[in-house]
Design an enzyme around this catalytic site. Structure first.
Site, short mmCIF file in Angstrom:
data_model
loop_
_atom_site.label_atom_id
_atom_site.label_comp_id
_atom_site.label_asym_id
_atom_site.label_seq_id
_atom_site.Cartn_x
_atom_site.Cartn_y
_atom_site.Cartn_z
N HIS A 160 5.35 3.56 9.67
CA HIS A 160 5.71 2.25 9.09
C HIS A 160 4.45 1.39 9.11
CE1 HIS A 160 8.09 -1.06 7.88
NE2 HIS A 160 8.81 -1.30 8.97
N HIS B 2 5.89 6.73 -0.05
CA HIS B 2 6.79 5.64 0.33
C HIS B 2 8.21 6.09 0.05
CE1 HIS B 2 8.49 1.62 0.55
NE2 HIS B 2 7.39 1.29 1.17
N ASP C 130 -0.62 0.01 2.68
CA ASP C 130 -1.53 0.18 3.82
C ASP C 130 -2.81 0.91 3.47
OD1 ASP C 130 -0.09 -1.09 5.80
OD2 ASP C 130 1.27 0.59 6.00
#
Ligand code: ACO
Length: 440
Positions: free
Chosen positions: A269, A308, A364
């Site tokens: 995460h 994702h 990210d």
């Protein structure tokens, strides 16, 4: 028969049932009537990891993962990132509408006046070991706030809720900055109310005791503001689900936020931004990228910052972050890791392994490269994610509490253990052969 229904035939009994479709979904409780007899519990839905289960109705964030769309309260993320400040977006996410000028002034003023933390919290943070991970400090300190604000347990009182929201939004940058200063052995810097939210955060991070006032670089402060906007909410992700789940037991918002932050810390995460940087370090140079891609395809490692659960297209946040990186590098100089990241992306976006699995860069993939260029160490990256996401968690928490359909979150299970067996005295126990997979 109405069109928005499903007809289900139970082949065990031959009976048919018509169940309504609610906004395109089957209510799992409607399956319970499907039974083989009066002693049968009824049909349940089985969905490990919530792959196809909506746990709530929400009006906060809209994502179309196939098209790569993200909107807060209906507004496209691209427009908000370009035109708003973070606190303006925080207001939108928490209260549903963009603030008027006076609403924004009042909101910013109130948040600014909640940035200080109790001196005992400073002492609490002093107790951490010098090399404690900042995310561990962040999670524990947020939880500890619960003991400073016992009024927070009045979760059904709107005024109390609002006060805790102000406190949390105001204090998370201070706690994050203190965690950072603690890890460097530097004295804590008190908030400066004359600065904006991100400028003040930068001051608390980087002001040196000899400096009378910290002069934040406006380009970097704006970049941080944009990064905060992009990270503010992302509907029912793992940490939002933790926030709602803990909050559904009517725990106070500090411990619920700490639980959400704990979920965020995982490498699958929010911990992924730190993992991306470590991966880029391991790859070392552009020449090593093809060999690393082969390792990923062989299943030895994951390409961190890729893939994702919801986006099966380019994460729109990654696109904005890439643009922001250009602005930041004009000030800080180019982070050489960018070349490795760009090469990874270039190869991955044309490789059958990634294309067929719809694996694209997520938020990210590039954020860590910017944070590192700004002077953050990788162990701070997830804390930087947690600051703005606190807004999303609080909005999700508030929405959950006001939703009359919500109760304590308590999933069902399919029990696969032993049937009834009776206690065996120690002298009669024979032990068992431990399967290879269970050996420790
Ligand atoms: N690298 C290589 N292969 C991957 C990756 C990856 N990053 N992500 C998924 N895959 C592969 C899986 O091995 C699987 O392949 P298979 O069908 O041959 O078994 C397939 O793609 C589907 O993957 P799942 O794990 O089933 O997808 P899921 O939706 O459960 O996972 C997740 C999503 C956890 C984000 C995953 O893509 C991942 O681990 N990514 C790396 C970590 C990361 O960047 N996390 C940040 C997410 S964004 C956020 O939380 C802010």
């Amino acid at each position: 028969m109405p069109e928005d229904t499903l007809t289900i035939t139970d082949n065990r009994t031959g009976k048919s049932y018509t169940v309504p479709l609610f906004k395109g979904a089957v209510r799992a409780m409607d399956l319970r009537q499907i039974k083989t007899g009066p002693d049968d519990f009824g049909v349940m839905s089985y969905d490990p990891a919530f792959m196809n289960t909506a746990s709530c109705q929400s009006a906060i964030t809209f994502i179309d993962g196939d098209k790569g769309i993200l909107r807060y309260r209906g507004y496209p993320i691209e427009e908000l990132a370009e035109k708003c400040t973070f606190l303006e977006v925080a207001y939108l996410i928490l209260f549903g509408e963009l603030p008027t000028e006076s609403e924004l002034r009042e909101w910013v003023d109130k948040v600014t006046h909640h940035t200080m933390i109790h001196e005992n919290i400073k002492k609490f943070m002093d107790g951490f070991h010098h090399d404690a991970h900042p995310m561990g400090m962040f999670v524990s300190t947020i939880a500890a706030l619960s003991t400073f604000y016992p009024d927070a347990k009045n979760i059904h009182d709107r005024h109390s809720r609002h006060l805790q929201i102000l406190r949390l939004v105001g204090k998370v940058p201070t706690i994050a900055a203190y965690a950072y200063r603690h890890s460097l052995g530097l004295p804590y810097v008190y908030p400066d109310n004359s600065l904006s939210y991100t400028e003040n955060f930068m001051s608390m991070l980087w002001k040196m005791p000899a400096e009378p006032k910290y002069e934040p670089n406006p380009v970097l402060a704006r970049a941080l503001d944009i990064l905060f906007i992009l990270h503010a909410d992302h509907e029912q992700n793992c940490s939002a689900n933790a926030m709602r789940s803990v909050g559904s037991a009517h725990a106070d918002p500090y411990v619920a936020t700490a639980a959400a932050a704990a979920a965020l810390s995982g490498p699958l995460h929010g911990g992924a931004n730190e993992a991306v940087l470590r991966m880029l370090d391991e790859i070392g140079s552009v020449d090593n990228v093809p060999a690393y891609i082969e390792k990923v395809k062989a299943g030895h490692v994951r390409l961190m910052g890729f893939g994702h659960r919801i986006y099966k297209n380019y994460d729109p946040r990654a696109r904005i972050i890439k643009q922001t990186a250009d602005e930041v590098f004009k000030v800080t100089g180019r982070n050489p890791k960018l070349d490795i990241a760009l090469e990874l992306e270039r190869i991955a976006l044309q490789d059958e392994y990634f294309v067929s699995r719809k694996l694209y860069p997520n938020v990210d993939f590039y954020s860590g490269i910017i944070y590192q260029a700004m002077g953050f160490t990788p162990d701070m990256f997830t804390v930087l994610f947690a600051i703005p996401r606190t807004v999303g968690w609080l909005a999700q928490w508030q929405e959950m509490l006001e939703d009359p359909e919500q109760k304590i979150a308590r999933p069902r299970q399919i029990y696969i253990g032993h049937g009834l067996r009776h206690f065996v005295p120690m002298k009669d126990r024979t032990g068992r052969e431990v399967p290879e997979t269970q050996k420790v």
